[in-house]
Write a protein that holds these residues in place. Sequence first.
Motif, PDB file in Angstrom:
ATOM      1  N   ASP A 210       0.810  -1.217   0.000  1.00 19.87           N
ATOM      2  CA  ASP A 210       0.000   0.000   0.000  1.00 19.87           C
ATOM      3  C   ASP A 210       0.843   1.267   0.000  1.00 19.87           C
ATOM      4  OD1 ASP A 210      -2.238  -1.582   0.072  1.00 19.87           O
ATOM      5  OD2 ASP A 210      -2.512  -1.426   2.236  1.00 19.87           O
ATOM      6  N   GLY A 211       2.148   1.133  -0.197  1.00 25.13           N
ATOM      7  CA  GLY A 211       3.011   2.309  -0.130  1.00 25.13           C
ATOM      8  C   GLY A 211       3.227   2.727   1.306  1.00 25.13           C
ATOM      9  N   GLY A 234       8.852  -5.440  -2.595  1.00 25.89           N
ATOM     10  CA  GLY A 234       7.640  -5.130  -3.335  1.00 25.89           C
ATOM     11  C   GLY A 234       7.072  -3.813  -2.856  1.00 25.89           C
ATOM     12  N   PHE A 235       6.622  -2.981  -3.797  1.00 24.52           N
ATOM     13  CA  PHE A 235       6.187  -1.632  -3.433  1.00 24.52           C
ATOM     14  C   PHE A 235       4.999  -1.221  -4.285  1.00 24.52           C
ATOM     15  CE2 PHE A 235       6.879   3.113  -3.812  1.00 24.52           C
ATOM     16  CZ  PHE A 235       6.523   3.415  -2.513  1.00 24.52           C
ATOM     17  N   SER A 236       3.948  -0.740  -3.602  1.00 24.94           N
ATOM     18  CA  SER A 236       2.771  -0.149  -4.266  1.00 24.94           C
ATOM     19  C   SER A 236       2.125  -1.113  -5.253  1.00 24.94           C
ATOM     20  CB  SER A 236       3.165   1.153  -4.983  1.00 24.94           C
ATOM     21  OG  SER A 236       3.665   2.092  -4.054  1.00 24.94           O
ATOM     22  N   SER A 240      -4.939   0.759  -4.424  1.00 29.19           N
ATOM     23  CA  SER A 240      -5.173   1.896  -3.542  1.00 29.19           C
ATOM     24  C   SER A 240      -3.903   2.197  -2.760  1.00 29.19           C
ATOM     25  CB  SER A 240      -6.332   1.593  -2.581  1.00 29.19           C
ATOM     26  OG  SER A 240      -6.540   2.669  -1.698  1.00 29.19           O
ATOM     27  N   ILE A 241      -3.238   3.286  -3.113  1.00 23.75           N
ATOM     28  CA  ILE A 241      -1.969   3.661  -2.490  1.00 23.75           C
ATOM     29  C   ILE A 241      -2.200   4.857  -1.572  1.00 23.75           C
ATOM     30  CG2 ILE A 241       0.423   4.353  -2.937  1.00 23.75           C
ATOM     31  CD1 ILE A 241      -0.357   1.532  -3.870  1.00 23.75           C
ATOM     32  N   TYR A 242      -1.535   4.854  -0.413  1.00 23.06           N
ATOM     33  CA  TYR A 242      -1.691   5.967   0.522  1.00 23.06           C
ATOM     34  C   TYR A 242      -1.228   7.274  -0.122  1.00 23.06           C
ATOM     35  CZ  TYR A 242      -2.017   2.335   4.135  1.00 23.06           C
ATOM     36  OH  TYR A 242      -2.373   1.255   4.890  1.00 23.06           O
ATOM     37  N   PRO A 243      -1.915   8.358   0.183  1.00 22.19           N
ATOM     38  CA  PRO A 243      -1.397   9.661  -0.254  1.00 22.19           C
ATOM     39  C   PRO A 243      -0.083   9.965   0.465  1.00 22.19           C
ATOM     40  CG  PRO A 243      -3.260   9.941   1.240  1.00 22.19           C
ATOM     41  CD  PRO A 243      -3.193   8.477   0.929  1.00 22.19           C
ATOM     42  N   ASN A 244       0.724  10.793  -0.147  1.00 24.59           N
ATOM     43  CA  ASN A 244       2.020  11.187   0.415  1.00 24.59           C
ATOM     44  C   ASN A 244       2.966   9.998   0.598  1.00 24.59           C
ATOM     45  OD1 ASN A 244       1.063  13.901   0.723  1.00 24.59           O
ATOM     46  ND2 ASN A 244       0.016  13.271   2.613  1.00 24.59           N
ATOM     47  N   GLY A 270       3.633   1.225  -8.679  1.00 20.85           N
ATOM     48  CA  GLY A 270       3.028   2.528  -8.488  1.00 20.85           C
ATOM     49  C   GLY A 270       3.723   3.612  -9.299  1.00 20.85           C
ATOM     50  N   THR A 271       3.332   4.841  -9.050  1.00 15.58           N
ATOM     51  CA  THR A 271       3.906   5.979  -9.778  1.00 15.58           C
ATOM     52  C   THR A 271       4.938   6.737  -8.945  1.00 15.58           C
ATOM     53  OG1 THR A 271       2.098   7.395  -9.029  1.00 15.58           O
ATOM     54  CG2 THR A 271       1.812   6.264 -11.148  1.00 15.58           C
TER      55      THR A 271
END
Length: 636
Positions: A210-211, A234-236, A240-244, A270-271
């Motif tokens: 989830d970041g 593993g990342f994101s 649904s990824i947390y903001p910030n 993720g981005t």
Amino acid sequence: MATLTVGPGEQYSSLSAAVAAAQNGDTIDVQAGTYTNDFPQTIDINLTIEGVGGLASFVATEPPPNEKGILLIGNGSDSPDVTLENLEFSGVTISAGEGGNGAGVRYQSGDLTIDHSYFHNNQDGLLANADTLGAITITDSEFANNGTTNGLTHNIYVTEVGTFSISASYITAANTGNEIQSRALVNNIIDNDIIDGPTATASYSINLPDGGDDIISGNTIEQGPNSGNPDFIGFSEDSSIYPNTTLSITDNVFIDDRHESDDLAIYNLGTVVPSFTDNSVYGLTSSQISNAAVDESNTTYLTNRPTIADPPFCFCAGTLIRTPQGDVPVERLAAGDLVVTHAGEPRPVMWIGVGRVLLTRGRRSAATPVIIRKGALADNQPHRDLRVTKAHGLYIDDVLIPVEFLINHRSIIWDDHAQEVLLYHVELPSHDVLLANGAPAESYRDDGNRWLYQNANSGWGLPPQPPCVPVMTGGQIVDAAWRRLLERAGPRPGLAVTSDPDLHLIVDGRRVDGKVLRPDLFVAALPMQPNHVRIGSRAGVPQELGTARDPRSLGVALRRVVVRKGARLRTMDAADPLLDQGFHLYEQDNGFRWTDGDATLPSVLFDGFGSGCEVELHVGCTTQYPLVGRAVSFAA
């Protein structure tokens, strides 16, 4: 605020009783020992629970009544502040119908601190429910061999908690799942050893799906050759990824023992662009840092594999080294001083290596010292107790034998009470044998481990040195030396033993006895279709019993397991690799595989049989078993 005590002769005989009596802010001191199936009520008050005099070990041999874990922290609607220190949790399993995710500790809400504790051989080591206002902090602890083969259980699994921090800990050998998986909003993973090891089937070393606001720094991270996942981090991965969300990866050592072209340090869906700074990598190329954009700088690509080291062979502080002027404490020696070898030759000191290791008292590790009692080797050798690390070689019968292979639990024993150890080693112009407390013990030999010490020297980068005499870890010479030193130590007093293994099955948490039809055949009937079957028995450590040098905990040795219903049968031979949880390695020469006293049978053995089947255990060997264990055991 009161202190409650648990143990023999204390206020309470079980942790359950003490927790039920505790008030907000109390401390519970648990005497070292083994507490079997001691499952307290949910802890929903501020409370500290600490082992005293060694590890307080909580062992589950049946599913906890709460179907969650040995300890439950918080009830989901409160915020207790709970500290666990010097505790051990093992054996927790629950049925697949209840989730198949039994944990040593199940966190449900609040603030949880874990220090100097050991979680092993559970379905999950630590499993944490969501509490975005809560915090989990782990220091100086070990998580080992947790997880099941479904890949959904892990050494550590934290869901949506506010902050998750782990430091100075050892996380190793997850079974199919991840070493660390965290969905916390903030993650601080700092100064740990996250090591798959040579045989583990772990997936990610760290998974942050989830970041979050994440720091991964100062860790040694090894992806083992049998890992089912090509990626370290593993990342994101979730939609649904947390903001910030941020990810900073700094000053880590990555060791890739898979050696596959698709291996990656970071797998990012993720981005967010992670920062990857000042890391050292072995086995990865620049194209294997990440599958996506990464802010990379100052990466060191290692050509030689770093040692995931047991601390090298060392003297502990206070050891007396023979010099021409007499015995001198090792910490007072300096380069240029003369020491005297076992042959009587004065030789100059080239370098004194200095290291410091923090230990969990009562939990053995690579750095746990070994005590060689006065007179253990010969009359007045050593002339007082000598403390060294386990890999330190003693000069016996014209060879060097690392002391761990001479442990007999009488005159050569583990120092299970050490917590902080200062380590010293003395380097001479070439490898030799010194006199340490009057006993012949090796000098420092650079075996590629010089980097482990705190103080650099001009020998950095030199090739490994050959030993002055052969180093032996097994065979007739070592066996004969071990037996001779054991006989010199005399018998171990007051230890009753039996040859009866008390073989039985544990079916869905309940003991099932069977019949011994002949010495090599045990049969038990299962009236219902089982979900989980374990082979239970007594267990003995031959090295501790003085019967052999084998340090393993041995239950029974099996040649095969047969499940039978009428004319239908299914056989699993001892060589089958599915026999892994609670089993030792297959011994091809003997044609059997030992259990450790609590071994899990693969569920595929029972597929399609329904109720009314029989289990046959074909036994190849048993051993001697203590009637009373080394630690007192209490039932809840």
